[in-house]
Design a protein around this motif. Sequence first.
Motif, PDB file in Angstrom:
ATOM      1  N   GLN A  24       0.787  -1.175   0.231  1.00  0.00           N
ATOM      2  CA  GLN A  24      -0.057  -0.115   0.107  1.00  0.00           C
ATOM      3  C   GLN A  24       1.001   1.190   0.106  1.00  0.00           C
ATOM      4  N   LYS A  27       5.331   4.015  -0.165  1.00  0.00           N
ATOM      5  CA  LYS A  27       6.527   3.347   0.574  1.00  0.00           C
ATOM      6  C   LYS A  27       6.309   2.028   0.604  1.00  0.00           C
ATOM      7  N   PRO A  39      -7.765  -5.688   8.059  1.00  0.00           N
ATOM      8  CA  PRO A  39      -6.237  -6.072   7.503  1.00  0.00           C
ATOM      9  C   PRO A  39      -5.336  -5.407   8.474  1.00  0.00           C
ATOM     10  N   LEU A  40      -4.079  -6.200   8.740  1.00  0.00           N
ATOM     11  CA  LEU A  40      -3.009  -5.614   9.495  1.00  0.00           C
ATOM     12  C   LEU A  40      -2.126  -4.860   8.644  1.00  0.00           C
ATOM     13  N   VAL A  41      -1.593  -3.788   8.954  1.00  0.00           N
ATOM     14  CA  VAL A  41      -0.802  -3.009   8.045  1.00  0.00           C
ATOM     15  C   VAL A  41       0.448  -2.647   8.884  1.00  0.00           C
ATOM     16  N   GLY A  42       1.546  -2.830   8.205  1.00  0.00           N
ATOM     17  CA  GLY A  42       3.025  -2.261   8.894  1.00  0.00           C
ATOM     18  C   GLY A  42       3.638  -3.491   9.082  1.00  0.00           C
ATOM     19  N   LEU A  43       5.205  -3.521   8.701  1.00  0.00           N
ATOM     20  CA  LEU A  43       5.910  -4.604   8.725  1.00  0.00           C
ATOM     21  C   LEU A  43       6.180  -4.914  10.344  1.00  0.00           C
ATOM     22  N   VAL A  44       6.064  -4.116  11.182  1.00  0.00           N
ATOM     23  CA  VAL A  44       6.278  -4.577  12.713  1.00  0.00           C
ATOM     24  C   VAL A  44       5.075  -5.236  13.306  1.00  0.00           C
ATOM     25  N   THR A  45       3.819  -4.515  12.775  1.00  0.00           N
ATOM     26  CA  THR A  45       2.650  -4.986  13.193  1.00  0.00           C
ATOM     27  C   THR A  45       2.375  -6.385  12.582  1.00  0.00           C
ATOM     28  N   HIS A  49       2.178 -10.111  14.939  1.00  0.00           N
ATOM     29  CA  HIS A  49       1.302 -10.981  14.390  1.00  0.00           C
ATOM     30  C   HIS A  49       1.566 -12.416  14.331  1.00  0.00           C
ATOM     31  N   VAL A  78      11.906   0.542  11.523  1.00  0.00           N
ATOM     32  CA  VAL A  78      11.195   0.991  10.443  1.00  0.00           C
ATOM     33  C   VAL A  78      11.511   2.745  10.455  1.00  0.00           C
TER      34      VAL A  78
ATOM     35  N   PHE B   2      -7.573   3.999   6.260  1.00  0.00           N
ATOM     36  CA  PHE B   2      -7.692   2.797   5.927  1.00  0.00           C
ATOM     37  C   PHE B   2      -7.955   1.610   6.800  1.00  0.00           C
ATOM     38  N   PHE B   3      -8.137   2.217   7.961  1.00  0.00           N
ATOM     39  CA  PHE B   3      -8.375   1.282   9.117  1.00  0.00           C
ATOM     40  C   PHE B   3     -10.075   1.170   9.497  1.00  0.00           C
ATOM     41  N   GLU B  86      -3.435  -5.402  19.147  1.00  0.00           N
ATOM     42  CA  GLU B  86      -2.750  -5.280  17.976  1.00  0.00           C
ATOM     43  C   GLU B  86      -3.368  -4.086  17.122  1.00  0.00           C
ATOM     44  N   TYR B  89      -1.175  -1.559  18.580  1.00  0.00           N
ATOM     45  CA  TYR B  89       0.339  -1.559  17.922  1.00  0.00           C
ATOM     46  C   TYR B  89       0.291  -0.896  16.574  1.00  0.00           C
ATOM     47  N   GLN B  90      -0.602  -1.270  15.798  1.00  0.00           N
ATOM     48  CA  GLN B  90      -0.648  -0.699  14.622  1.00  0.00           C
ATOM     49  C   GLN B  90      -0.596   0.595  14.164  1.00  0.00           C
ATOM     50  N   GLU B  93       2.558   1.739  14.961  1.00  0.00           N
ATOM     51  CA  GLU B  93       3.509   1.912  13.894  1.00  0.00           C
ATOM     52  C   GLU B  93       3.518   3.001  13.018  1.00  0.00           C
ATOM     53  N   TRP B  94       2.119   3.132  12.609  1.00  0.00           N
ATOM     54  CA  TRP B  94       1.638   4.327  11.680  1.00  0.00           C
ATOM     55  C   TRP B  94       2.349   5.553  12.141  1.00  0.00           C
ATOM     56  N   THR B  97       5.894   6.091  11.784  1.00  0.00           N
ATOM     57  CA  THR B  97       6.324   6.229  10.455  1.00  0.00           C
ATOM     58  C   THR B  97       5.962   7.176   9.684  1.00  0.00           C
TER      59      THR B  97
END
Lengths: 173, 823
Positions: A24, A27, A39-45, A49, A78, B2-3, B86, B89-90, B93-94, B97
Amino acid sequence: MALRELSSLEKYLGLKKPNKYSTQGDKKVPVLQNNNGPPLVGLVTIACHLVKEAKRPELLGDSTESRAVVQQWLEYRVTNLNGCTKDDMKTVLKDLNIYLQDKAYLAKNQFTLADILMYYGIQPLIVDLAIQEKEQYVNVTRWFDHIQHYPGVRRHLSPVVVLRNRIYTSRHH
Amino acid sequence: MFFSRNNKANLKLPAVLVQHLTRLFLSHRSDLFKQTNDHLFFSETVVPFLSRPALPALLLPSGLHLFSSNAICQYLFEVNGQESSELCYQWLEWEATDLQSVKSWFDRVAAMHSCQSAAQKVLQGKGLQGMKSYMQRQPAPRSSHCRDTQPCNSNPCEEGERAVSEEEMEAAVLTWSKDLNAGPLAADRQHPILPQEGKRNILVTSALPYVNNVPHLGNIIGCVLSADVFSRYGRLRGWNLLFVCGTDEYGTATENKAREEGLTPQQICDKYHAVHSSIYKWFQIDFDFFGRTTTEKQTEIAQNIFWRLHEHGFLVEDTVEQLRCENCQRFLADRFVEGTCPHCSYPEARGDQCDKCGRLINAVELREPQCKVCRQTPVIRSSKHLFLDLPKLENQLEQWLEKSTSTGDWTVNAKQITRSWLRDGLKPRCITRDLQWGTPVPHPDFKEKVFYVWFDAPIGYLSITANYTDKWEKWWKNPQQVELYNFMAKDNVPFHSVVFPCSLLGAQDNYTLVSHLVATEYLNYEDTKFSKSRGVGVFGDMAKDTGIPSDVWRFYLLYVRPEGQDSAFSWADMALKNNSELLNNLGNFINRAGMFVTKFFEGCVPAMELQQEDKKLLAVVGWELQQYIQLMDKVKIRDALKHILNISRHGNQYIQVNEPWKKIKGGDTERQRAGTVTGVSVNIACLLSVMLFPYMPSVSHTIRDQLNAPQSCINTMLQGSGSFVCTLRAGHRIGTVSPLFQKLEVDQIEALKKRFGGQQVFDPAAVLSFYLWQGDKVRALKAQKAEKAVITAEVAKLLDLKKQLAAAEGKSPEPAPQKSKKK
């Protein structure tokens, strides 16, 4: 790049069924479609998981403190390692070198996901270092060598040769 | 976006985002950040390994740093018992970044000329300072979660805005105008202290420390320090209170030490009693009497109790099998036998109690026993002994326990441990031993024997009192008038709640039994245990050598007093609490209040005209004082301390908001306001000094000296349910004000931590990697023919790593020391 990391991580964790990822944004942030929810978004997330799915919670830290430290370094990966400039790179290596002086792993005594993702992230930097520079950042090199030889971790990355016999003495630093 | 919208997750997030945005704004000014909200963080500490300073930063108890605000928030949330999802945490992270890129936008805009000139017009050349007072007048974000890293065990302290009613304010003003109590000062004590009609008579004991062992911080907080705080408090409350303690001196350990040092047991006891005495003196433990168990009174009273038990048929004779070391030619005392526990298989169980499962055992029950001195296997020999018939006394005991535990302030763990002992079933306990250094058994059939320590030692409380005053029976044979408080660590509970009371009940002499049994859990050292042999932890007189004042040690140990569960001493945390609570909170407030009087009002307390805001503050402070008293009455020492710190926080905010340093330069009304605020503040400081007295006696005294406070304030403010009286009236001249506390620097703490740290432990793979690298380094240096001194130093490191490797591979890795809560 991130997708290959996640795929390697899945293999390390021994997850049988590989997931389907998409990306997405410009980047190219990885996205994992989840049948059970959003949906889960992000490398770390996504990486965290996967660790939980594989029932390896200790990889995220085994105490409140170490869990916070692990999250910190995952965030560092990140924010500081993705697309950094040459100057930034020097700073990263310098800081890490001091940090790792008295630590075997990023969470000090315990191998965690932070070590894995930081290793994936830092490998492109280390590959390009000259031997002299590798010896300059001796603690990073030691940690890096340790992690790349950790069973099952290296996967998609080529091994970086790290000479164990030092050519340059400490006087050159 | 988008969440998907998930309301639950979002509730947690705004706090984090708001905090982050605030921090973005304030990140340039660390001093602003310090005063605005959190006293929790080192705002000036630069994380040692980061080239670019990162703020905020959090120094964890383990010595690791957190420089990511998201990680800090996560840590604090988790410590407070809150799970994050979770999705949470998402977001984090957002935030790290993507949202961060807002900062670069902010910087770009800030550099634009049009923005700069606009900012100039608004801030009028004061820079961010211009926004400061505005920001501080915004309501404090409700962050009562993040305040404390160590959760209170009982009622959590409410620190948000507490609604104050009109009646409360009027009542507070009324109390404020009362006069100080005249009468005999709490500070004066006439010895001997004896129970008096019409007063609350309280006898306080602390578990007698064994003379041979140098006490460590855990021993000190568990026993004497806790008892001391309560005793000091009790005297201020006007209770008629006697606090006794002493060294427990009989037993084989002393005999052996005497042999080692070539002295008599008596000489050893004299020597080490003095060591204990001086340590407690340094910690300012205010015993009314600190005695010893090796006195004639002890023999007299113990033998008396013994004969009475015998007369009333509570002693049984039996043949006992004991372990005798033929090599050392003596019967082995319990602590000199080591073996495997028959119940839980712990391999280092000692001969009277298993350290792991806590069960009492007889030495002969140990599997694979060894003589601790010579490591030979001892043999079993028979010998006649006397037993206290606990089963015969069980009914009486249970009747008394029912009453005492339900009416008294027993700690939860004390009640639980006692209950589980009774559930396991009482058995006759042996009260005699084949030893020499002890109280002799007077019965002709048992000459050559002495009393077993757990029969004899608690009687020490009585004999020590007898050495203090002839009229000791007024305390010890007077259950109607006397309330007895026993302070101890949890491993001593069964002896104080079962064995000793049975001895006294069986003697049938109207003995005073314990009304309130106060037991603490264990204090760990950093993330391990205190160990003299491994050089881990701070013992007794070492505290003195650190340069950190006694009152600061007292404060921190009490702050982390292990009440509902084990806690840990941490150097990093001690520095943090000193710098944030003592220096920035308490010290800062008291010093400012005093300085304003000195600088703006020529050293005299100004006139105070109370307005609505001031009356509200009086009510709030009064409420905190009441909470403090309620908690201290119930020996909730740690929780009560928090209310002291709350009051000074209120005080700091009061000063910040009212800005007396500005108003003093204004017109008449403004100067009057400055005067009122200063006067009220300095009176709060006086109240704080009284409340602090049980915890930090020297600091308390210093504050009162600096304020030139009348002695009678000590008498007045802790009476009844608490009265916040105006002790320093208008016109009162104060003394010279100076800072109360010093900052503890990071490098100071690091050095201390190393000094008392013992050895580091890594897991085998890690040690191996260090070892291999070090080996290569040494080989390379030798090949290059480097300087001999350099090679020697590196070889030494290599050998040390080799040792660590052997140790790490030999042992299984240390388990995390989180003890599960004992049921």
